[in-house]
Design an enzyme around this catalytic site. Structure first.
Site, PDB file in Angstrom:
ATOM      1  N   ASP A  38       0.811  -1.214   0.000  1.00 26.15           N
ATOM      2  CA  ASP A  38       0.000   0.000   0.000  1.00 26.15           C
ATOM      3  C   ASP A  38       0.848   1.270   0.000  1.00 26.15           C
ATOM      4  O   ASP A  38       1.461   1.620   1.016  1.00 26.15           O
ATOM      5  CB  ASP A  38      -0.905  -0.045   1.252  1.00 26.15           C
ATOM      6  CG  ASP A  38      -1.681   1.233   1.450  1.00 26.15           C
ATOM      7  OD1 ASP A  38      -2.047   1.525   2.607  1.00 26.15           O
ATOM      8  OD2 ASP A  38      -1.914   1.939   0.453  1.00 26.15           O
ATOM      9  N   ASP A 224      -2.369   5.620  -4.981  1.00 21.41           N
ATOM     10  CA  ASP A 224      -2.536   4.730  -3.840  1.00 21.41           C
ATOM     11  C   ASP A 224      -2.796   3.292  -4.286  1.00 21.41           C
ATOM     12  O   ASP A 224      -3.922   2.938  -4.658  1.00 21.41           O
ATOM     13  CB  ASP A 224      -3.697   5.228  -2.959  1.00 21.41           C
ATOM     14  CG  ASP A 224      -3.848   4.395  -1.696  1.00 21.41           C
ATOM     15  OD1 ASP A 224      -4.706   4.729  -0.858  1.00 21.41           O
ATOM     16  OD2 ASP A 224      -3.093   3.407  -1.553  1.00 21.41           O
TER      17      ASP A 224
END
Ligand SMILES: CCN(C(=O)c1cnc(C)nc1NCc1ccco1)[C@H]1CCCNC1
Length: 338
Positions: A38, A224
């Site tokens: 992430d 992201d």
């Protein structure tokens, strides 16, 4: 001799084009976990064996048991992380973490409470933050920084491929140390990261079809890898949805599957290049027993200042544009994914 010449691949699983995760191990003997890599956060956490049996999200996932690892080092410092979508609370531990076969001694969080929403829907156990050290909670050195300090990577970069078609195998690839020509064509276009220490860039506009509709004065786009969708300010997204005739219901925006083929492209102007998504990129077509459902993979999300207002470009963007995250030059590169 290193068979991968200074690069380290990790195959990823693609769950319904909305969750992509890969396997790591923690502890000796190895305890396996599925984690999201992430770029929107910078800490590693996995569910703890000592989590409350009432925490359903914890109980239905793999949990780290420090008592079973002879390389575990006690820490105990408190930890909590708040995403827009949920909260994790727990405490810190240290142990050997193995990513793509690379061992690092890593401080990470054992989660003792995970908010049911959204983590009961998670097919992954935890999150391995690939963000910069300055956004790491409790000042913990992130995994990728620990790997860089071993000076074994050809380049101080990592790249992400997300497949668009769940039947593909692998469902994706994280490559530490370089880019993988198997998964992109053409050249990379690079953008400087907007401010030190965040995987975000300046976006120059968002167009629907040929019409510039949002962010004409410039705005921030966060890249992201841990978010399923593209998010933008709620007002902008609701205007965008009205333009394409999508309705909002409890699970998100939907369109009538019959009109999907006529939907306009949505174009993001980043660093002098146009990055277009067609309906094939931003519609998730789900065949359900009561008929087909066409979900628009955009969501409204208002991030409060000073961080926001921002746009977040998530998995559906990365699936179309293979992405290189360059820590050496603080830049992000995009190339057309195959
Ligand atoms: C991981 C927490 N995140 C999610 O958006 C999220 C939440 N809940 C579920 C069930 N899945 C999520 N992401 C699935 C996924 C995997 C790869 C692409 O998207 C975000 C929080 C903000 C930082 N960035 C990550």
């Amino acid at each position: 001799a290193d068979p991968n010449n200074g690069t380290v691949p990790t195959p990823l699983t693609n769950y319904l084009d909305t969750q992509y995760f890969g396997e790591i191990s923690i502890g000796s003997p190895a305890q396996m976990f599925n984690v999201v890599f992430d770029t929107g956060s910078a800490n590693l956490w996995v569910p703890s064996h000592s989590c409350s049996p009432f925490s359903t999200a914890c109980f239905t996932h793999n949990r780290y048991d420090s008592s079973q690892s002879h390389t575990h080092v006690e820490n105990g410092t408190g930890f909590s992380i708040n995403y827009a979508s949920g909260t994790i609370r727990g405490f810190l531990s240290e142990d050997v973490v193995v990513v793509g076969g690379l061992p690092v001694v890593q401080v990470f969080a054992e989660a003792t409470s995970l908010s049911a929403m959204p983590f009961i829907f998670a097919k992954f156990d935890g999150v391995l933050g690939m963000g910069y050290p300055n956004v790491a909670i409790d000042g913990i050195t992130p995994v990728f920084d620990q790997i860089m300090s071993q000076h074994i990577l050809k380049e101080e970069v990592f790249s992400i491929y997300y497949s668009r078609d769940p039947k593909h195998s692998p469902g994706g690839e994280l490559l530490l140390g370089g880019t993988d020509p198997n998964y992109y064509t053409g050249n990379f276009n690079y953008l400087e990261t907007r401010e030190m220490g965040k995987w975000e860039v300046t976006m120059k506009g968002v167009a629907v079809g040929a019409e510039m509709m949002f962010c004409a004065e410039g705005c921030t786009a966060v890249i992201d890898t841990g978010s399923s969708y593209i998010t933008g300010p709620a007002s902008s997204i609701s205007m965008l949805m009205k333009t394409i005739g999508a309705q909002l219901d409890e699970t998100g925006y939907k369109v009538n599957c019959d009109i999907v083929k006529m939907l306009p492209s949505v174009t993001f102007h980043l660093g002098g290049q146009d990055y277009s998504l067609t309906h094939e990129d931003y519609i998730i077509w789900q065949s359900q027993f009561e008929g087909d459902v066409c979900i628009v993979s955009f969501r409204g999300l208002d991030v409060p200042p000073p961080t926001g207002p921002i746009w977040i470009l998530g998995a559906n963007f990365i699936a179309r544009y293979y992405t290189e995250f360059d820590r050496r030059n603080n830049r992000i590169g995009f190339a057309t994914a195959v």
